[in-house]
Design a protein around this motif. Structure first.
Motif, PDB file in Angstrom:
ATOM      1  N   VAL A  57     -29.319 -23.416 -36.675  1.00  0.00           N
ATOM      2  CA  VAL A  57     -30.352 -22.870 -35.789  1.00  0.00           C
ATOM      3  C   VAL A  57     -31.535 -23.832 -35.694  1.00  0.00           C
ATOM      4  O   VAL A  57     -32.076 -24.075 -34.609  1.00  0.00           O
ATOM      5  N   LEU A  58     -31.949 -24.394 -36.814  1.00  0.00           N
ATOM      6  CA  LEU A  58     -33.061 -25.336 -36.812  1.00  0.00           C
ATOM      7  C   LEU A  58     -32.712 -26.600 -36.024  1.00  0.00           C
ATOM      8  O   LEU A  58     -33.542 -27.113 -35.259  1.00  0.00           O
ATOM      9  N   MET A  59     -31.489 -27.091 -36.182  1.00  0.00           N
ATOM     10  CA  MET A  59     -31.053 -28.260 -35.437  1.00  0.00           C
ATOM     11  C   MET A  59     -31.016 -27.958 -33.938  1.00  0.00           C
ATOM     12  O   MET A  59     -31.448 -28.779 -33.106  1.00  0.00           O
ATOM     13  N   ALA A  60     -30.522 -26.769 -33.567  1.00  0.00           N
ATOM     14  CA  ALA A  60     -30.472 -26.373 -32.158  1.00  0.00           C
ATOM     15  C   ALA A  60     -31.865 -26.224 -31.571  1.00  0.00           C
ATOM     16  O   ALA A  60     -32.101 -26.570 -30.405  1.00  0.00           O
ATOM     17  N   SER A  63     -33.173 -29.603 -30.685  1.00  0.00           N
ATOM     18  CA  SER A  63     -32.446 -30.123 -29.528  1.00  0.00           C
ATOM     19  C   SER A  63     -32.924 -29.465 -28.234  1.00  0.00           C
ATOM     20  O   SER A  63     -33.134 -30.126 -27.214  1.00  0.00           O
ATOM     21  N   LEU A  64     -33.133 -28.158 -28.267  1.00  0.00           N
ATOM     22  CA  LEU A  64     -33.556 -27.429 -27.080  1.00  0.00           C
ATOM     23  C   LEU A  64     -34.976 -27.793 -26.646  1.00  0.00           C
ATOM     24  O   LEU A  64     -35.305 -27.717 -25.458  1.00  0.00           O
ATOM     25  N   THR A  65     -35.824 -28.164 -27.593  1.00  0.00           N
ATOM     26  CA  THR A  65     -37.207 -28.519 -27.251  1.00  0.00           C
ATOM     27  C   THR A  65     -37.374 -30.011 -26.963  1.00  0.00           C
ATOM     28  O   THR A  65     -38.490 -30.463 -26.689  1.00  0.00           O
ATOM     29  N   SER A  66     -36.300 -30.778 -27.022  1.00  0.00           N
ATOM     30  CA  SER A  66     -36.376 -32.207 -26.717  1.00  0.00           C
ATOM     31  C   SER A  66     -36.322 -32.426 -25.207  1.00  0.00           C
ATOM     32  O   SER A  66     -35.983 -31.529 -24.440  1.00  0.00           O
ATOM     33  N   TYR A  67     -36.668 -33.631 -24.791  1.00  0.00           N
ATOM     34  CA  TYR A  67     -36.612 -33.980 -23.364  1.00  0.00           C
ATOM     35  C   TYR A  67     -36.382 -35.482 -23.246  1.00  0.00           C
ATOM     36  O   TYR A  67     -36.675 -36.259 -24.162  1.00  0.00           O
ATOM     37  N   ASP A  68     -35.832 -35.886 -22.087  1.00  0.00           N
ATOM     38  CA  ASP A  68     -35.584 -37.299 -21.858  1.00  0.00           C
ATOM     39  C   ASP A  68     -36.894 -38.063 -21.723  1.00  0.00           C
ATOM     40  O   ASP A  68     -37.844 -37.589 -21.093  1.00  0.00           O
TER      41      ASP A  68
END
Length: 224
Positions: A57-60, A63-68
């Protein structure tokens, strides 16, 4: 500072090692309790998926809050270990149809890449010993998602014309840098090209906040 992730690298490493250690400890405890106090064996067994799910969950979440992101040409993208060490930047780009007797299917993009061991990112007690970092995988990506890796024939032709072989994974001391040149065969109508330099493999795929982890967005190097 642009890097290959959106989470502190030393914390990501500690969380990974700590979680792996706890999972191993729970597995050992389950086996021991199964043969000594069988009814208690279910408790570490139940904790096993809870701990693993929490890590996932922490890894996800990261990932979800990242951006290009795209690093401007000449600026550096850092690859972080326990400290941020090696940085890469695009120094020059040339376009040509042929190199020696080798003709491109589309057009050759000849990209000069700088590898730099930034002495400002290390602990003062580290010393001056050289660092041999993992070599990143290099790919050009266009605006439509097309991907172009280094073609063997184009690279061989360039190395032969220059009388040397390109190597990324050489030892660098703090403050030192190294230039390499990489040849990509790209369709002539390709637009909005940028470079993706990634260090792939275990354990980067399962490190929290690393750009190679599932669903994580990337940090690119601009060519223009």
């Amino acid at each position: 500072m642009y890097s290959n992730g959106n989470f502190e690298s030393h914390l990501a490493a500690l969380l990974f090692l700590g979680t792996a250690g706890m999972l191993l400890l729970l597995a050992v405890a389950t086996v021991v309790l199964y043969f000594s106090r069988r009814r208690w064996a279910r408790y570490p067994l139940l904790a096993f998926p809870v701990l693993l799910a929490g890590y996932v969950v922490l890894m996800a979440l990261f990932s979800l809050t990242s951006y290009d992101r795209t690093v401007a040409r000449g600026d550096e993208k850092f690859f972080c270990a326990l400290d941020c060490h090696i940085a890469y930047s695009v120094q020059n780009v040339e376009r040509m149809k042929a190199i020696g007797n080798t003709t491109a299917t589309g057009e050759f993009y000849v990209v000069t890449l700088r590898s730099h061991f930034d002495e400002r990112t290390i602990a003062p007690w580290r010393g001056n010993s050289p660092l041999v970092a993992d070599s990143p995988s290099l790919t050009l990506i266009d605006g439509n998602g097309g991907q172009y890796s280094v073609p063997a024939e184009g690279q061989k032709a360039w190395d032969a014309s220059q009388g040397k072989q390109q190597m990324l994974g050489i030892g660098l001391r703090p403050g030192e840098s190294h230039l390499t040149t990489w040849v990509f065969d790209v369709p002539e109508n390709a637009q909005s090209l940028r470079m993706l330099a990634e260090v792939r493999g275990f354990p980067t795929y399962v490190l929290i906040g690393d750009e190679t982890s599932p669903g994580h967005h990337k940090t690119y190097l601009a060519l223009r």
